[in-house]
Write a protein that holds these residues in place. Structure first.
Motif, mmCIF file in Angstrom:
data_model
loop_
_atom_site.group_PDB
_atom_site.id
_atom_site.type_symbol
_atom_site.label_atom_id
_atom_site.label_comp_id
_atom_site.label_asym_id
_atom_site.label_seq_id
_atom_site.Cartn_x
_atom_site.Cartn_y
_atom_site.Cartn_z
ATOM 1 N N ALA A 46 -50.987 4.814 28.184
ATOM 2 C CA ALA A 46 -51.287 5.894 28.671
ATOM 3 C C ALA A 46 -50.750 5.846 30.172
ATOM 4 C CB ALA A 46 -52.837 5.878 28.951
ATOM 5 N N GLN A 47 -50.283 4.750 30.720
ATOM 6 C CA GLN A 47 -49.498 4.717 32.117
ATOM 7 C C GLN A 47 -48.185 5.313 32.133
ATOM 8 O OE1 GLN A 47 -50.441 0.325 32.672
ATOM 9 N NE2 GLN A 47 -50.532 1.225 34.895
ATOM 10 N N VAL A 48 -47.461 5.483 30.734
ATOM 11 C CA VAL A 48 -46.271 5.987 30.837
ATOM 12 C C VAL A 48 -45.803 7.378 30.999
ATOM 13 C CG1 VAL A 48 -44.215 5.921 29.033
ATOM 14 C CG2 VAL A 48 -45.862 4.009 29.051
ATOM 15 N N ASP A 49 -45.282 7.516 31.871
ATOM 16 C CA ASP A 49 -44.856 8.973 32.235
ATOM 17 C C ASP A 49 -43.906 9.768 31.282
ATOM 18 O OD1 ASP A 49 -46.236 9.347 34.893
ATOM 19 O OD2 ASP A 49 -44.812 7.705 35.605
ATOM 20 N N ASP A 50 -42.737 9.007 30.759
ATOM 21 C CA ASP A 50 -41.870 9.568 29.658
ATOM 22 C C ASP A 50 -41.391 8.554 28.819
ATOM 23 O OD1 ASP A 50 -40.824 11.753 28.477
ATOM 24 O OD2 ASP A 50 -39.531 12.315 30.114
ATOM 25 N N VAL A 51 -40.956 9.002 27.637
ATOM 26 C CA VAL A 51 -40.304 8.081 26.829
ATOM 27 C C VAL A 51 -39.006 8.817 26.365
ATOM 28 C CG1 VAL A 51 -40.153 6.917 24.329
ATOM 29 C CG2 VAL A 51 -42.107 6.921 25.599
ATOM 30 N N LEU A 52 -37.814 8.107 26.964
ATOM 31 C CA LEU A 52 -36.462 8.820 26.846
ATOM 32 C C LEU A 52 -35.851 7.950 25.622
ATOM 33 C CD1 LEU A 52 -37.361 8.430 30.065
ATOM 34 C CD2 LEU A 52 -35.491 10.453 29.984
ATOM 35 N N TRP A 53 -35.344 8.803 24.587
ATOM 36 C CA TRP A 53 -35.043 8.161 23.281
ATOM 37 C C TRP A 53 -33.604 8.572 22.895
ATOM 38 C CZ3 TRP A 53 -37.421 3.951 23.002
ATOM 39 C CH2 TRP A 53 -37.454 3.081 21.560
ATOM 40 N N GLY A 54 -32.603 7.643 22.667
ATOM 41 C CA GLY A 54 -31.359 8.181 22.370
ATOM 42 C C GLY A 54 -31.248 8.167 20.826
ATOM 43 N N CYS A 55 -30.607 9.224 20.472
ATOM 44 C CA CYS A 55 -30.336 9.314 18.826
ATOM 45 C C CYS A 55 -29.170 10.243 18.766
ATOM 46 C CB CYS A 55 -31.539 9.773 18.215
ATOM 47 S SG CYS A 55 -31.348 9.855 16.211
ATOM 48 N N VAL A 56 -28.164 9.922 17.703
ATOM 49 C CA VAL A 56 -26.994 10.727 17.467
ATOM 50 C C VAL A 56 -27.174 11.799 16.409
ATOM 51 C CG1 VAL A 56 -24.686 10.708 16.945
ATOM 52 C CG2 VAL A 56 -25.496 9.026 18.506
ATOM 53 N N GLY A 57 -27.766 11.204 15.131
ATOM 54 C CA GLY A 57 -28.065 12.090 14.128
ATOM 55 C C GLY A 57 -29.410 12.920 13.905
ATOM 56 N N ILE A 59 -30.830 14.970 12.433
ATOM 57 C CA ILE A 59 -31.233 15.830 11.296
ATOM 58 C C ILE A 59 -32.087 14.980 10.384
ATOM 59 C CG2 ILE A 59 -29.169 14.844 10.135
ATOM 60 C CD1 ILE A 59 -28.507 17.653 9.185
ATOM 61 N N GLY A 60 -32.822 15.424 9.553
ATOM 62 C CA GLY A 60 -33.813 14.835 8.676
ATOM 63 C C GLY A 60 -34.813 14.239 9.410
ATOM 64 N N MET A 61 -35.070 12.905 8.757
ATOM 65 C CA MET A 61 -35.702 12.051 9.478
ATOM 66 C C MET A 61 -35.886 11.749 11.038
ATOM 67 S SD MET A 61 -35.156 8.119 8.781
ATOM 68 C CE MET A 61 -35.224 8.319 6.917
ATOM 69 N N GLN A 62 -34.657 12.204 11.669
ATOM 70 C CA GLN A 62 -34.317 11.998 12.978
ATOM 71 C C GLN A 62 -34.134 13.402 13.611
ATOM 72 O OE1 GLN A 62 -31.857 7.832 12.724
ATOM 73 N NE2 GLN A 62 -30.698 9.725 12.974
ATOM 74 N N ALA A 63 -34.678 14.489 13.114
ATOM 75 C CA ALA A 63 -34.986 15.757 13.791
ATOM 76 C C ALA A 63 -36.214 15.936 14.312
ATOM 77 C CB ALA A 63 -34.440 16.716 12.538
ATOM 78 N N GLY A 64 -36.273 16.953 15.146
ATOM 79 C CA GLY A 64 -37.569 17.431 15.651
ATOM 80 C C GLY A 64 -38.148 16.467 16.728
ATOM 81 N N CYS A 65 -36.950 16.120 17.521
ATOM 82 C CA CYS A 65 -37.304 15.232 18.653
ATOM 83 C C CYS A 65 -37.723 13.928 18.579
ATOM 84 C CB CYS A 65 -38.148 15.927 19.788
ATOM 85 S SG CYS A 65 -38.412 15.017 21.249
ATOM 86 N N ILE A 66 -36.780 13.201 17.887
ATOM 87 C CA ILE A 66 -37.391 11.709 17.392
ATOM 88 C C ILE A 66 -38.079 10.972 18.496
ATOM 89 C CG2 ILE A 66 -35.037 10.927 18.129
ATOM 90 C CD1 ILE A 66 -37.584 9.721 14.978
ATOM 91 N N GLY A 67 -37.594 11.108 19.691
ATOM 92 C CA GLY A 67 -38.295 10.797 21.013
ATOM 93 C C GLY A 67 -40.005 10.938 20.901
#
Length: 384
Positions: A46-57, A59-67
């Motif tokens: 709950a202390q975390v202000d943001d999660v910044l997540w790298g992803c290239v593909g 699409i599919g399971m990695q679409a819709g803001c995987i972060g």
């Protein structure tokens, strides 16, 4: 003045294409390292202000803001946001840079940066689809480069030609990478940075799957060129197609002390450059120069370099151009052996670098990665 420190860094073992992680959902794999990071540090998510997540593909399971999906899959509070970063192979290294900038500027107090790629499920380039929505880059870019299309394999060969790097030299470089990674595994050098992943058969994946033992130069010499009939770039002297995730907890030194955390390293300097998108992969050379200039350091001050082994020609050209000590580069093996889950690779390299610096008392470490479209990030870490 506010600073940005890495409290802890954790990764999965890297799975080979079609291997132990190939049937796992990308959000579930990401959630695993997020939960491990919280457990290892005693972090209240709950202390975390943001999660910044790298992803290239994306699409599919990695679409819709995987972060964002990764945060929800980890069971973290809905109040914790997430974002997805795409700077091609450097996506999760850029995520670290953004998290550090947010912490230093005061926009964040505590951030998590990392990334994921399930290349077994989402092959590289699959987000381009069938052209129904147009092709990447577009006519203005192609006109600028006289109709040349950007291809990483072609770029790797152009670099080999420019620096007169032979096939035998690249194959030996690949063997050396596997040898270093195998030695690191045998010595338990990765144990502290890997969060074992439970498998459906009751086992766990706690060891990088791509590392080969017993390969010979003759075997590598027998591999066919991957990108052109007369080329020298092969599957053996290129990075592996892989699955994996990694995460780093980033905050200020003051906040770390207040929470009783002893950080691994400080993010001393962070830069990014653009370069020729046709050869594409030479970015770590100017990125290294820029990072050292900004840091007020020389290459002799750097005790370890993690330069991503996208292709053997990339790291060998970097060595030739910089005059760096080969023994300090990728001392635990690189992407030709460990693998290259593209969106998660920057965080994987930084996890490995930070723990290596801690284990060996290395004051300064440098990381750089070539990136699609002709870019590169570079980061200097300072041991704490």
């Amino acid at each position: 003045m506010r600073d940005a420190v890495i409290v802890d860094a954790v990764r999965t073992a890297v799975g080979r294409r079609g291997g132990s992680l190939s049937q796992v959902h990308a959000a579930s794999l990401s959630a695993h390292v997020l939960r491990a990071l919280a457990e290892r540090t005693g972090l209240d998510p709950a202390q975390v202000d943001d999660v910044l997540w790298g992803c290239v593909g994306t699409i599919g399971m990695q679409a819709g803001c995987i972060g964002r999906a990764s945060v929800l899959a980890a069971g973290w509070p809905e109040s914790v946001p997430g974002m997805t970063v795409d700077r091609q192979c450097g996506s999760s290294q850029q995520a670290v840079h953004l998290a550090a900038a947010g912490v230093v500027s005061g926009q964040y107090e505590i951030a998590v940066a990392g990334g994921v790629e399930l290349m077994s499920a989402v092959p590289l380039g699959s987000q381009r689809g069938d052209g129904s929505y147009g092709e990447p880059y577009g006519p203005d870019v192609w006109a600028r480069y006289d109709g040349l299309r950007f291809n990483q394999g072609t770029g790797a060969q152009l670099i080999a030609d420019e620096y007169r790097i032979s096939r035998a030299e690249m194959d030996q470089h690949a063997l050396d990478s596997h040898g270093r990674a195998a030695a690191a595994i045998d010595q338990g050098r990765f144990a502290r940075q890997i969060a074992p992943f439970p498998l459906e058969d009751g086992g766990v994946l706690d060891t990088d799957e791509g590392v080969r033992r017993g390969s010979t130069l003759d075997q590598l010499a027998g591999l066919k060129p991957a990108f052109a009939p007369d080329g020298e770039i092969t599957a053996g002297n290129s990075s592996q197609i892989s699955d994996g995730a990694a995460a780093l907890l980033i905050t200020t030194g003051e906040t770390a002390a207040r929470n009783g955390w002893r950080p691994l390293a400080r993010i001393h300097t962070a830069v990014v450059v653009g370069t020729d998108p046709v050869t594409m992969l030479k970015g770590p050379i100017p990125a290294t120069a820029k990072a050292l200039r900004r840091a007020g350091l020389t290459l002799d001050d750097i005790g370890a370099y993690e330069i991503n082994e996208a292709f053997a020609s990339v790291t060998l050209a970097w060595l030739r151009e910089t005059g760096a000590d080969p023994e300090r580069m990728n001392p635990l093996g690189g992407a030709m052996a460990i693998g290259h889950p593209v969106g998660g690779s920057g965080a994987r390299l930084m996890t490995t670098l930070a723990h290596h610096m801690k284990d060996r008392g290395v004051r300064y470490g440098l990381q750089s990665m070539c990136e699609g479209g002709g870019m590169a990030n570079a980061t200097v870490l300072e041991l704490l």
